[in-house]
Design a protein around this motif. Structure first.
Motif, PDB file in Angstrom:
ATOM      1  N   GLN A  23     -34.147  -5.379  -4.755  1.00  0.00           N
ATOM      2  CA  GLN A  23     -34.637  -5.531  -3.389  1.00  0.00           C
ATOM      3  C   GLN A  23     -35.894  -6.402  -3.353  1.00  0.00           C
ATOM      4  OE1 GLN A  23     -35.607  -1.857  -1.477  1.00  0.00           O
ATOM      5  NE2 GLN A  23     -36.140  -2.808   0.470  1.00  0.00           N
ATOM      6  N   TYR A  24     -36.760  -6.214  -4.348  1.00  0.00           N
ATOM      7  CA  TYR A  24     -37.980  -7.028  -4.456  1.00  0.00           C
ATOM      8  C   TYR A  24     -37.624  -8.503  -4.617  1.00  0.00           C
ATOM      9  CZ  TYR A  24     -42.667  -8.341  -6.101  1.00  0.00           C
ATOM     10  OH  TYR A  24     -43.903  -8.921  -6.251  1.00  0.00           O
ATOM     11  N   LEU A  25     -36.643  -8.807  -5.452  1.00  0.00           N
ATOM     12  CA  LEU A  25     -36.236 -10.195  -5.670  1.00  0.00           C
ATOM     13  C   LEU A  25     -35.590 -10.795  -4.426  1.00  0.00           C
ATOM     14  CD1 LEU A  25     -34.770 -10.073  -9.301  1.00  0.00           C
ATOM     15  CD2 LEU A  25     -37.005 -10.900  -8.557  1.00  0.00           C
ATOM     16  N   ARG A  26     -34.795  -9.983  -3.709  1.00  0.00           N
ATOM     17  CA  ARG A  26     -34.148 -10.500  -2.502  1.00  0.00           C
ATOM     18  C   ARG A  26     -35.174 -10.865  -1.430  1.00  0.00           C
ATOM     19  NH1 ARG A  26     -30.201  -6.405  -3.608  1.00  0.00           N
ATOM     20  NH2 ARG A  26     -31.315  -4.976  -2.225  1.00  0.00           N
ATOM     21  N   ARG A  27     -36.269 -10.111  -1.356  1.00  0.00           N
ATOM     22  CA  ARG A  27     -37.265 -10.378  -0.320  1.00  0.00           C
ATOM     23  C   ARG A  27     -38.075 -11.642  -0.600  1.00  0.00           C
ATOM     24  NH1 ARG A  27     -40.548  -5.179   1.575  1.00  0.00           N
ATOM     25  NH2 ARG A  27     -41.187  -6.728   3.114  1.00  0.00           N
ATOM     26  N   ILE A  28     -38.043 -12.126  -1.855  1.00  0.00           N
ATOM     27  CA  ILE A  28     -38.786 -13.337  -2.183  1.00  0.00           C
ATOM     28  C   ILE A  28     -38.263 -14.531  -1.396  1.00  0.00           C
ATOM     29  CG2 ILE A  28     -39.222 -14.999  -4.049  1.00  0.00           C
ATOM     30  CD1 ILE A  28     -39.576 -12.724  -5.947  1.00  0.00           C
ATOM     31  N   VAL A  29     -36.970 -14.583  -1.137  1.00  0.00           N
ATOM     32  CA  VAL A  29     -36.368 -15.722  -0.438  1.00  0.00           C
ATOM     33  C   VAL A  29     -36.239 -15.465   1.061  1.00  0.00           C
ATOM     34  CG1 VAL A  29     -35.125 -16.495  -2.485  1.00  0.00           C
ATOM     35  CG2 VAL A  29     -34.046 -14.836  -0.947  1.00  0.00           C
ATOM     36  N   LYS A  30     -36.787 -14.355   1.539  1.00  0.00           N
ATOM     37  CA  LYS A  30     -36.719 -14.032   2.971  1.00  0.00           C
ATOM     38  C   LYS A  30     -38.135 -13.972   3.521  1.00  0.00           C
ATOM     39  CE  LYS A  30     -32.327 -11.538   2.622  1.00  0.00           C
ATOM     40  NZ  LYS A  30     -31.607 -10.267   2.879  1.00  0.00           N
ATOM     41  N   TRP A  31     -38.638 -15.129   3.922  1.00  0.00           N
ATOM     42  CA  TRP A  31     -40.023 -15.263   4.367  1.00  0.00           C
ATOM     43  C   TRP A  31     -40.324 -14.375   5.562  1.00  0.00           C
ATOM     44  CZ3 TRP A  31     -43.990 -17.828   2.083  1.00  0.00           C
ATOM     45  CH2 TRP A  31     -45.144 -18.025   2.843  1.00  0.00           C
ATOM     46  N   GLN A  32     -39.345 -14.199   6.477  1.00  0.00           N
ATOM     47  CA  GLN A  32     -39.585 -13.428   7.691  1.00  0.00           C
ATOM     48  C   GLN A  32     -39.807 -11.949   7.404  1.00  0.00           C
ATOM     49  OE1 GLN A  32     -36.882 -15.013   6.909  1.00  0.00           O
ATOM     50  NE2 GLN A  32     -35.042 -13.769   7.147  1.00  0.00           N
ATOM     51  N   GLN A  33     -39.418 -11.474   6.222  1.00  0.00           N
ATOM     52  CA  GLN A  33     -39.602 -10.061   5.877  1.00  0.00           C
ATOM     53  C   GLN A  33     -40.932  -9.799   5.162  1.00  0.00           C
ATOM     54  OE1 GLN A  33     -36.248  -8.496   3.733  1.00  0.00           O
ATOM     55  NE2 GLN A  33     -34.767  -9.046   5.309  1.00  0.00           N
ATOM     56  N   MET A  34     -41.704 -10.842   4.921  1.00  0.00           N
ATOM     57  CA  MET A  34     -42.974 -10.679   4.218  1.00  0.00           C
ATOM     58  C   MET A  34     -44.111 -10.467   5.211  1.00  0.00           C
ATOM     59  SD  MET A  34     -42.684 -13.634   1.290  1.00  0.00           S
ATOM     60  CE  MET A  34     -41.161 -13.889   0.364  1.00  0.00           C
ATOM     61  N   ASP A  35     -45.053  -9.636   4.818  1.00  0.00           N
ATOM     62  CA  ASP A  35     -46.225  -9.362   5.646  1.00  0.00           C
ATOM     63  C   ASP A  35     -47.337 -10.328   5.227  1.00  0.00           C
ATOM     64  OD1 ASP A  35     -47.956  -6.307   6.660  1.00  0.00           O
ATOM     65  OD2 ASP A  35     -48.219  -8.401   7.224  1.00  0.00           O
ATOM     66  N   ILE A  36     -47.310 -11.535   5.794  1.00  0.00           N
ATOM     67  CA  ILE A  36     -48.246 -12.592   5.383  1.00  0.00           C
ATOM     68  C   ILE A  36     -49.675 -12.254   5.805  1.00  0.00           C
ATOM     69  CG2 ILE A  36     -48.751 -15.048   5.518  1.00  0.00           C
ATOM     70  CD1 ILE A  36     -46.132 -14.337   4.111  1.00  0.00           C
ATOM     71  N   GLU A  37     -49.822 -11.696   7.001  1.00  0.00           N
ATOM     72  CA  GLU A  37     -51.160 -11.378   7.503  1.00  0.00           C
ATOM     73  C   GLU A  37     -51.852 -10.343   6.611  1.00  0.00           C
ATOM     74  OE1 GLU A  37     -51.160 -10.111  11.531  1.00  0.00           O
ATOM     75  OE2 GLU A  37     -53.314  -9.707  11.598  1.00  0.00           O
ATOM     76  N   TYR A  38     -51.115  -9.315   6.217  1.00  0.00           N
ATOM     77  CA  TYR A  38     -51.695  -8.288   5.349  1.00  0.00           C
ATOM     78  C   TYR A  38     -52.017  -8.857   3.963  1.00  0.00           C
ATOM     79  CZ  TYR A  38     -52.090  -3.992   2.600  1.00  0.00           C
ATOM     80  OH  TYR A  38     -52.539  -2.994   1.769  1.00  0.00           O
ATOM     81  N   THR A  39     -51.184  -9.774   3.501  1.00  0.00           N
ATOM     82  CA  THR A  39     -51.440 -10.398   2.202  1.00  0.00           C
ATOM     83  C   THR A  39     -52.739 -11.184   2.206  1.00  0.00           C
ATOM     84  OG1 THR A  39     -49.060 -10.549   1.738  1.00  0.00           O
ATOM     85  CG2 THR A  39     -50.532 -12.003   0.504  1.00  0.00           C
TER      86      THR A  39
END
Length: 220
Positions: A23-39
């Motif tokens: 699941q962690y690897l799949r989320r790497i290619v799905k930018w919309q699922q990442m919490d950029i602001e929190y990062t």
């Protein structure tokens, strides 16, 4: 006959890491699922108030029952920043080189350091060092690679602070785990760095000049 219970049922502690990694690897290619602001919030506080970040790590453990991040945004952004820094260094130094004319032991199984959390600790520790040795260093490199005692002193101090801060954040990352002991071990390299830095300065060693010559194959 009494009903029997199967003893081969897998526990959450053994099945969770195997299901989390894909699941962690799949989320790497799905930018919309990442919490950029929190990062970016984490990155900012790693440079200003790192204890706050690891306080949130405790909350993450309470809410999601794991120490490691389940969001790969931090890794992706760090990789992009490293790529940008690499391009900037190549543009600044390789162009001049080739185009310019010459002129744990008693705890239960669940209480262990997750490998993905150890990777998180490294990434957290790496980011402030990245800012100092790639971003700040890039802008002040004309001064740091110059000849003389002052450039040698400033260059050694910058590398000393960056390396020491890296190990300090490593200490914070593992010290937050309640089942670990003697986490001050991660602070020992700082003592070595403090002892070696004056020796390197007095010997005339300039780390900025050394790494520029090594990475870009030119005399600066």
């Amino acid at each position: 006959m009494l009903p029997t219970v199967s003893k081969t049922r897998s526990t959450p502690s053994t099945s969770r890491p195997n299901s989390m990694f894909p699941q962690y690897l799949r989320r790497i290619v799905k930018w919309q699922q990442m919490d950029i602001e929190y990062t970016f919030w984490q990155m900012l506080h790693l440079c200003t108030a790192p204890k706050v970040v690891y306080q949130h790590t405790k909350y993450h453990k309470q809410t999601k029952n794991q120490w490691a991040r389940d969001d790969p945004a931090f890794v992706v952004i760090c990789s992009l920043l490293l790529a940008v820094a690499t391009i900037a260094y190549c543009a600044a130094f390789l162009t001049n080189a080739y185009l310019r004319e010459e002129a744990p032991n008693s705890h239960v199984v669940e209480q262990r350091v997750e490998w993905l959390y150890a990777f998180d600790v490294h990434c957290n520790s790496f980011f402030p060092m990245f800012v100092m040795l790639y971003v700040i260093h890039y802008f002040v490199s004309p001064l740091l690679v110059a000849h003389g005692f002052i450039p040698e002193l400033l260059s050694n101090l910058l590398f000393m602070v960056a390396a020491s801060y890296y190990h300090y954040l490593n200490f914070l990352g593992y010290d937050v785990l309640p089942f670990l002991e003697r986490t001050t071990f991660f602070l020992y390299p700082i003592g070595v760095i403090i002892v070696l830095s004056p020796i390197l300065i007095l010997s005339g060693f300039n780390p900025s000049r050394y790494f520029m010559n090594m990475y870009f194959s030119q005399r600066v």
